[in-house]
Write a protein that holds these residues in place. Structure first.
Motif, PDB file in Angstrom:
ATOM      1  N   ILE A  32       0.836  -1.203   0.000  1.00  0.00           N
ATOM      2  CA  ILE A  32       0.000   0.000   0.000  1.00  0.00           C
ATOM      3  C   ILE A  32       0.872   1.254   0.000  1.00  0.00           C
ATOM      4  CG2 ILE A  32      -1.636   1.338   1.390  1.00  0.00           C
ATOM      5  CD1 ILE A  32      -2.988  -1.320   2.092  1.00  0.00           C
ATOM      6  N   ALA A  33       1.974   1.225   0.744  1.00  0.00           N
ATOM      7  CA  ALA A  33       2.871   2.380   0.748  1.00  0.00           C
ATOM      8  C   ALA A  33       3.473   2.607  -0.630  1.00  0.00           C
ATOM      9  CB  ALA A  33       3.965   2.174   1.784  1.00  0.00           C
ATOM     10  N   THR A  34       3.786   1.526  -1.336  1.00  0.00           N
ATOM     11  CA  THR A  34       4.360   1.642  -2.674  1.00  0.00           C
ATOM     12  C   THR A  34       3.316   2.112  -3.678  1.00  0.00           C
ATOM     13  OG1 THR A  34       5.849  -0.182  -2.149  1.00  0.00           O
ATOM     14  CG2 THR A  34       5.658   0.411  -4.447  1.00  0.00           C
ATOM     15  N   GLY A  35       2.078   1.648  -3.524  1.00  0.00           N
ATOM     16  CA  GLY A  35       1.034   1.962  -4.498  1.00  0.00           C
ATOM     17  C   GLY A  35       0.253   3.218  -4.214  1.00  0.00           C
ATOM     18  N   GLY A  36       0.328   3.734  -3.009  1.00  0.00           N
ATOM     19  CA  GLY A  36      -0.381   4.968  -2.688  1.00  0.00           C
ATOM     20  C   GLY A  36      -1.752   4.720  -2.069  1.00  0.00           C
ATOM     21  N   ASP A  37      -2.356   5.807  -1.650  1.00  0.00           N
ATOM     22  CA  ASP A  37      -3.632   5.744  -0.925  1.00  0.00           C
ATOM     23  C   ASP A  37      -4.798   5.278  -1.783  1.00  0.00           C
ATOM     24  OD1 ASP A  37      -2.408   6.564   1.397  1.00  0.00           O
ATOM     25  OD2 ASP A  37      -2.875   8.688   1.095  1.00  0.00           O
ATOM     26  N   VAL A  38      -4.660   5.337  -3.094  1.00  0.00           N
ATOM     27  CA  VAL A  38      -5.741   4.894  -3.978  1.00  0.00           C
ATOM     28  C   VAL A  38      -6.008   3.401  -3.779  1.00  0.00           C
ATOM     29  CG1 VAL A  38      -6.412   4.662  -6.399  1.00  0.00           C
ATOM     30  CG2 VAL A  38      -5.298   6.729  -5.622  1.00  0.00           C
ATOM     31  N   LEU A  39      -5.014   2.668  -3.314  1.00  0.00           N
ATOM     32  CA  LEU A  39      -5.217   1.239  -3.070  1.00  0.00           C
ATOM     33  C   LEU A  39      -6.279   0.987  -1.999  1.00  0.00           C
ATOM     34  CD1 LEU A  39      -1.625  -0.241  -3.334  1.00  0.00           C
ATOM     35  CD2 LEU A  39      -3.500  -0.447  -4.940  1.00  0.00           C
ATOM     36  N   TYR A  40      -6.466   1.932  -1.096  1.00  0.00           N
ATOM     37  CA  TYR A  40      -7.550   1.786  -0.116  1.00  0.00           C
ATOM     38  C   TYR A  40      -8.908   1.791  -0.808  1.00  0.00           C
ATOM     39  CZ  TYR A  40      -4.204   2.545   3.668  1.00  0.00           C
ATOM     40  OH  TYR A  40      -3.157   2.424   4.543  1.00  0.00           O
ATOM     41  N   LEU A  41      -9.050   2.627  -1.833  1.00  0.00           N
ATOM     42  CA  LEU A  41     -10.310   2.650  -2.586  1.00  0.00           C
ATOM     43  C   LEU A  41     -10.508   1.349  -3.364  1.00  0.00           C
ATOM     44  CD1 LEU A  41     -10.219   6.295  -3.993  1.00  0.00           C
ATOM     45  CD2 LEU A  41     -11.657   5.412  -2.155  1.00  0.00           C
ATOM     46  N   VAL A  42      -9.421   0.838  -3.959  1.00  0.00           N
ATOM     47  CA  VAL A  42      -9.509  -0.447  -4.673  1.00  0.00           C
ATOM     48  C   VAL A  42      -9.921  -1.533  -3.695  1.00  0.00           C
ATOM     49  CG1 VAL A  42      -8.212  -2.204  -5.937  1.00  0.00           C
ATOM     50  CG2 VAL A  42      -7.842   0.205  -6.450  1.00  0.00           C
ATOM     51  N   PHE A  43      -9.317  -1.526  -2.508  1.00  0.00           N
ATOM     52  CA  PHE A  43      -9.657  -2.531  -1.497  1.00  0.00           C
ATOM     53  C   PHE A  43     -11.113  -2.413  -1.066  1.00  0.00           C
ATOM     54  CE2 PHE A  43     -10.076  -3.742   2.993  1.00  0.00           C
ATOM     55  CZ  PHE A  43      -9.794  -5.100   2.879  1.00  0.00           C
ATOM     56  N   ALA A  44     -11.598  -1.192  -0.889  1.00  0.00           N
ATOM     57  CA  ALA A  44     -13.004  -0.993  -0.482  1.00  0.00           C
ATOM     58  C   ALA A  44     -13.955  -1.525  -1.558  1.00  0.00           C
ATOM     59  CB  ALA A  44     -13.264   0.482  -0.200  1.00  0.00           C
ATOM     60  N   ALA A  45     -13.660  -1.227  -2.826  1.00  0.00           N
ATOM     61  CA  ALA A  45     -14.501  -1.730  -3.923  1.00  0.00           C
ATOM     62  C   ALA A  45     -14.444  -3.248  -3.991  1.00  0.00           C
ATOM     63  CB  ALA A  45     -14.056  -1.111  -5.249  1.00  0.00           C
ATOM     64  N   LEU A  46     -13.252  -3.807  -3.807  1.00  0.00           N
ATOM     65  CA  LEU A  46     -13.086  -5.265  -3.827  1.00  0.00           C
ATOM     66  C   LEU A  46     -13.848  -5.920  -2.681  1.00  0.00           C
ATOM     67  CD1 LEU A  46     -11.556  -7.633  -5.204  1.00  0.00           C
ATOM     68  CD2 LEU A  46      -9.733  -7.252  -3.555  1.00  0.00           C
ATOM     69  N   LEU A  47     -13.775  -5.320  -1.506  1.00  0.00           N
ATOM     70  CA  LEU A  47     -14.497  -5.853  -0.348  1.00  0.00           C
ATOM     71  C   LEU A  47     -16.003  -5.823  -0.580  1.00  0.00           C
ATOM     72  CD1 LEU A  47     -14.125  -6.915   2.573  1.00  0.00           C
ATOM     73  CD2 LEU A  47     -14.380  -4.540   3.326  1.00  0.00           C
ATOM     74  N   LEU A  48     -16.515  -4.713  -1.074  1.00  0.00           N
ATOM     75  CA  LEU A  48     -17.950  -4.609  -1.382  1.00  0.00           C
ATOM     76  C   LEU A  48     -18.350  -5.655  -2.412  1.00  0.00           C
ATOM     77  CD1 LEU A  48     -20.696  -3.121  -1.217  1.00  0.00           C
ATOM     78  CD2 LEU A  48     -19.850  -1.651  -3.066  1.00  0.00           C
ATOM     79  N   MET A  49     -17.543  -5.789  -3.462  1.00  0.00           N
ATOM     80  CA  MET A  49     -17.851  -6.748  -4.518  1.00  0.00           C
ATOM     81  C   MET A  49     -17.940  -8.167  -3.958  1.00  0.00           C
ATOM     82  SD  MET A  49     -15.691  -7.545  -7.992  1.00  0.00           S
ATOM     83  CE  MET A  49     -14.240  -8.091  -7.120  1.00  0.00           C
ATOM     84  N   TRP A  50     -16.991  -8.562  -3.143  1.00  0.00           N
ATOM     85  CA  TRP A  50     -16.986  -9.933  -2.634  1.00  0.00           C
ATOM     86  C   TRP A  50     -18.058 -10.169  -1.573  1.00  0.00           C
ATOM     87  CZ3 TRP A  50     -15.405 -14.158  -4.700  1.00  0.00           C
ATOM     88  CH2 TRP A  50     -14.488 -14.087  -5.739  1.00  0.00           C
ATOM     89  N   ILE A  51     -18.396  -9.164  -0.795  1.00  0.00           N
ATOM     90  CA  ILE A  51     -19.497  -9.326   0.168  1.00  0.00           C
ATOM     91  C   ILE A  51     -20.806  -9.559  -0.585  1.00  0.00           C
ATOM     92  CG2 ILE A  51     -20.935  -8.070   1.826  1.00  0.00           C
ATOM     93  CD1 ILE A  51     -18.334  -6.856   2.930  1.00  0.00           C
ATOM     94  N   VAL A  52     -21.057  -8.752  -1.606  1.00  0.00           N
ATOM     95  CA  VAL A  52     -22.285  -8.908  -2.394  1.00  0.00           C
ATOM     96  C   VAL A  52     -22.273 -10.243  -3.137  1.00  0.00           C
ATOM     97  CG1 VAL A  52     -23.621  -7.972  -4.327  1.00  0.00           C
ATOM     98  CG2 VAL A  52     -22.695  -6.439  -2.595  1.00  0.00           C
ATOM     99  N   MET A  53     -21.113 -10.633  -3.660  1.00  0.00           N
ATOM    100  CA  MET A  53     -21.043 -11.890  -4.409  1.00  0.00           C
ATOM    101  C   MET A  53     -21.304 -13.092  -3.493  1.00  0.00           C
ATOM    102  SD  MET A  53     -18.340 -13.061  -7.300  1.00  0.00           S
ATOM    103  CE  MET A  53     -17.667 -11.461  -7.286  1.00  0.00           C
TER     104      MET A  53
END
Length: 175
Positions: free
Chosen positions: A16-37
């Motif tokens: 996350i430090a290497t990729g920046g704070d945008v990775l938190y948004l990717v993680f949030a979208a991924l978490l939402l996607m998998w919870i719904v799935m």
């Protein structure tokens, strides 16, 4: 075990430090996607079979299955089940589409970081430029991987939903 988890946490934190704070948004979208799935698979394999059996039993117990009213009742039951089966599928598909877009946001912010470094330091320090470039590429990769992980399962889920709808229609004969 605790040492392994600490090492895993360090790896994630470095990523996350290497990729920046945008990775938190990717993680949030991924978490939402998998919870719904997971919820959709639970519905399809846990709740839906009971609903299907209840509707088939109610249809088989009807004396009148040929009148106009019977056909409308059948349509209403099938429509209700179809609505329940397809619930939140649009959210799921939208989340899959959004993941690469969030990754591209990371690309833009990473490139802005590279240009800021270049404007202050010039092009003589490749190490500083490399950190900005990794901030530009890692979120894109993470967004694509997140989208691909969901796309496979959503395609299978969609096909299964259509197959279950067809099976239900076949189980409710209208003479």
């Amino acid at each position: 075990m605790q040492l392994y988890l600490m090492g895993l946490w360090e790896t994630v934190r470095d990523f996350i430090a290497t990729g920046g704070d945008v990775l938190y948004l990717v993680f949030a979208a991924l978490l939402l996607m998998w919870i719904v799935m997971i919820e959709r698979y639970w519905y399809l394999f846990g709740v839906f079979p009971k609903e299907r059996d209840r509707i088939i039993k109610a249809w088989d117990e009807r004396k009148d299955t040929t009148s106009w009213y019977a056909h409308k009742i059948r349509e209403a039951w099938v429509s209700e089940v179809s609505t329940n089966l397809n619930a939140r599928m649009l959210l799921l598909k939208t989340t899959i589409v959004i993941c690469p877009m969030i990754g591209l946001l990371g690309t833009v912010t990473g490139m802005i970081s590279v240009f800021e470094i270049m404007s202050v330091q010039g092009t003589g320090n490749p190490r500083l430029m490399a950190s900005g470039i990794s901030m530009a590429t890692i979120p894109t990769m993470a967004g694509m991987v997140a989208a691909l992980s969901g796309m496979f399962f959503v395609t299978r889920l969609d096909a299964r939903i259509r197959r279950e709808q067809d099976r239900l229609l076949d189980s409710l004969p209208h003479h």
